[in-house]
Motif scaffolding. Sequence first.
Motif, short mmCIF file in Angstrom:
data_model
loop_
_atom_site.label_atom_id
_atom_site.label_comp_id
_atom_site.label_asym_id
_atom_site.label_seq_id
_atom_site.Cartn_x
_atom_site.Cartn_y
_atom_site.Cartn_z
N LEU A 416 1.16 8.70 -1.86
CA LEU A 416 0.69 7.59 -1.04
C LEU A 416 1.71 6.48 -0.81
O LEU A 416 1.51 5.33 -1.21
N GLU A 417 2.76 6.86 -0.15
CA GLU A 417 3.85 5.91 0.13
C GLU A 417 3.37 4.77 1.05
O GLU A 417 2.60 5.01 1.98
N THR A 418 3.86 3.59 0.78
CA THR A 418 3.51 2.44 1.63
C THR A 418 3.82 2.75 3.10
O THR A 418 3.02 2.47 3.99
N CYS A 419 5.00 3.35 3.36
CA CYS A 419 5.39 3.68 4.73
C CYS A 419 4.37 4.58 5.43
O CYS A 419 4.17 4.46 6.63
N ALA A 420 3.76 5.51 4.68
CA ALA A 420 2.81 6.43 5.30
C ALA A 420 1.53 5.70 5.69
O ALA A 420 0.93 5.99 6.73
N SER A 464 6.19 -1.81 -3.51
CA SER A 464 5.88 -0.50 -4.08
C SER A 464 6.19 0.58 -3.07
O SER A 464 6.09 0.37 -1.86
N TYR A 465 6.61 1.71 -3.59
CA TYR A 465 6.87 2.89 -2.77
C TYR A 465 5.61 3.74 -2.82
O TYR A 465 5.02 4.06 -1.82
N GLU A 466 5.17 4.06 -4.07
CA GLU A 466 3.97 4.86 -4.26
C GLU A 466 2.79 3.93 -4.55
O GLU A 466 2.96 2.90 -5.19
N PRO A 483 15.10 1.91 0.16
CA PRO A 483 14.16 0.82 0.40
C PRO A 483 13.53 0.85 1.79
O PRO A 483 13.67 -0.07 2.58
N CYS A 484 12.83 1.97 2.09
CA CYS A 484 12.25 2.13 3.42
C CYS A 484 10.96 1.34 3.59
O CYS A 484 10.61 0.94 4.69
N CYS A 485 10.24 1.13 2.46
CA CYS A 485 8.91 0.53 2.58
C CYS A 485 8.92 -0.96 2.97
O CYS A 485 8.09 -1.37 3.77
N PRO A 486 9.83 -1.78 2.42
CA PRO A 486 9.80 -3.20 2.83
C PRO A 486 9.96 -3.39 4.35
O PRO A 486 9.17 -4.14 4.94
ZN LIG Z 1 8.80 4.01 2.40
#
Ligand SMILES: [Zn+2]
Length: 720
Positions: A416-420, A464-466, A483-486
């Motif tokens: 459950l990645e933030t990006c998703a 958070s990533y996950e 650091p893709c999620c920020p």
């Molecule tokens: Zn991400």
Amino acid sequence: MNKTYIIYSTILVTVLLLAGMLIGFRIDSNKTPGEDTAVNKPMVFSAVKDVKVNDSFWSPKLALWSDVTVNDIFNKFEGQYDEESRRDLLNEYKKLGRTRDAFRNFDIVAQGKRGVGQPQHEGPPWYDGLVYETIRGAADFLIQFPDKKTEERIDAYIDRIEAAQNSEGDGYINTYTMLAEPKHRWGTNGGFERYQHDVYNSGALIEAAVHYYNATGKTRLLNIAVKCANYICKVMGPAPKLNIIPAHALPEEAMMKLYWLFKNNPVLKSKISEKVNEDDYYDMAKFWIEYRGKHCGLPVWNVWSQAECEKWIKDNTYSDPKYGNHSRPSWGLYNQDSVSVFQQKTIEGHAVRATLFGTCVTTVALENNDPSYIEASSAIWDNMVGRRMHVTGGCGSFRYEEMFGPDYVLPSDGYLETCAAVGSAFFSGRMAELHGDGKYFDAFERSLYNNVLSGISLSGDHYSYENPLIGEGVERWNWHSCPCCPPMFLKIVGELPRYIYSKESNSIYINLFIGSEAKIMLDNGQEVLVKQTTGYPWEGRIEINIEPTTKKEFTVKVRIPGWAQSSENPYGLYISKVKSGAGIKVNGKKTALNITRGYVNITRIWAKGDVIELNLPMEPRFVYANEKVQNLKGMAVLASGPIVYGLEKFDNPELSSYKIDINSPVNMTYKNDVLNGVNIITGKAFTGKGAEVEFKAVPFNTLNNRMPGNDFKVWVPVQE
Ligand SMILES: [Zn+2]
């Protein structure tokens, strides 16, 4: 990650996928609402600049993110972070003697360095893209919170990006490829695009340029983007051009934004140094979607080893004439490339790529209204929301390839990645735009208020990533090797104001309940000022003032969320019941609640001073999963409105043995001094020894703020 774990998870995922293909995917189509394959007139969202947010929940957060978070992310891309924040970054620090700097990559490219090897490039190959994504998010924040310093900072970055692009001369710019493997543009000639991310980076640049132009009216980044887009259109496309698709979705939507920008504002073309033919950008977006699944069929991902697949591609085997003159390697299920999207019935592969790909297909559908695009996006969205989305709006159950699992496989320790979650919210937003149906905003809110908001600490500088639903030692990080999620987080919250209201000819939609005001121009020339005042999501009362400049008949459509109608999920993936329903009054008079496609339609002659009062049932409710979700049998989640709750050990010392008593009443109280002000839910639970105790639940999005790494649970066993 331990090797045995990887092997076990690979075997498990393969078995589950095969089982899913044989049984799950063929059960039935979950497209109950067949209307979504019909062509509709899309609703039009407000522009960010036309909406002013003034809200007790969102305004303090947006102010914090525009200041602390925007600067924190830029600082960290510049290398100003605690080098000990993560072990992998510490190793890198030891090698480099300093923290990595994303902008140094542009500078050394500008100095003319080429082919100097990977160590000369700092960060992963997609670091350029992450910088551009941050510029896009920051640009939207500049509209809401004008800030000279941030604008100057971005302008200085643009100088460096421009110098890097000019050093090449033809519009191409990808610092990793230029520094490490300059002969492998777009992953050709022995390159590997899935790792290089050339097309993804370019798409992120184009999108950043459109957003920065909209925020500031400045065209320098737009010039850079047009050069890059024109170069892409020159080399990629149907034969004899190259058959190249993005190995990470996003550029398709970026091209659409560039197309729309010039289509709607042709005068702008005269301010661009390059020739602009916007139709080329639209054709490119369509090509990238329609050429998914059109490849030589090899390598066979998930059957061959990763190393074998990579070698096969790098050996350029696909250019053998026996594969035809317009061939390319397959990027497999991972990159939504195993079959054409028009044959795809389920959401598959890497969850960020998959949700963004759904977003891109829907974005093109907004322009072409092509039934095949509409049907494809509906099938994927229905499957995502009806069978594969966690109760927090989280997507991508598996750590293995960060991918979606089969139907109804929703483990609490999911990845459950933030990006998703951000990607799924973008997808839902575009679907709402296309269909004007409230169910898309139900999913948007579920992601936004839970799995998106959990991606950032209350301090605005840890991420958070996950975002699993059960935690042991889960902590937000200071900075990350990827650091893709920020930046993804910034992108969605930066443009949040645009989703609140929309219009469709002479109707106004109230989609989200956020204190704000917006000026909306209807097709009949009527200008309407809409104002919302609310304490949502902590309170259910929403006051909406409708102020047309003159008395006029039109329709106001107010969204009634599914959970407020005891319809937790449109396809029964989650089940809940509220005792009282929603209520709506116009100028103090009760109005019948005739709900069509998730909205109450109020058509009347509106005049200044008219007020709609909506009351939503915020009472805490227990949510259960569909019985097909094996691991969630006998479990429940607490929720109130769009907010999902979790229990932390911090408040619940014997949490590991808790069974909650669903027959005892639960209470909800607003606590000003807890977690910056939240509703807390209390009720009865039994410990393993049978003792009755009071449990305390806090919003999922605030978990791990008071004591990072504290154990928590979202799904809790129930005492029948
Ligand atoms: Zn991400």
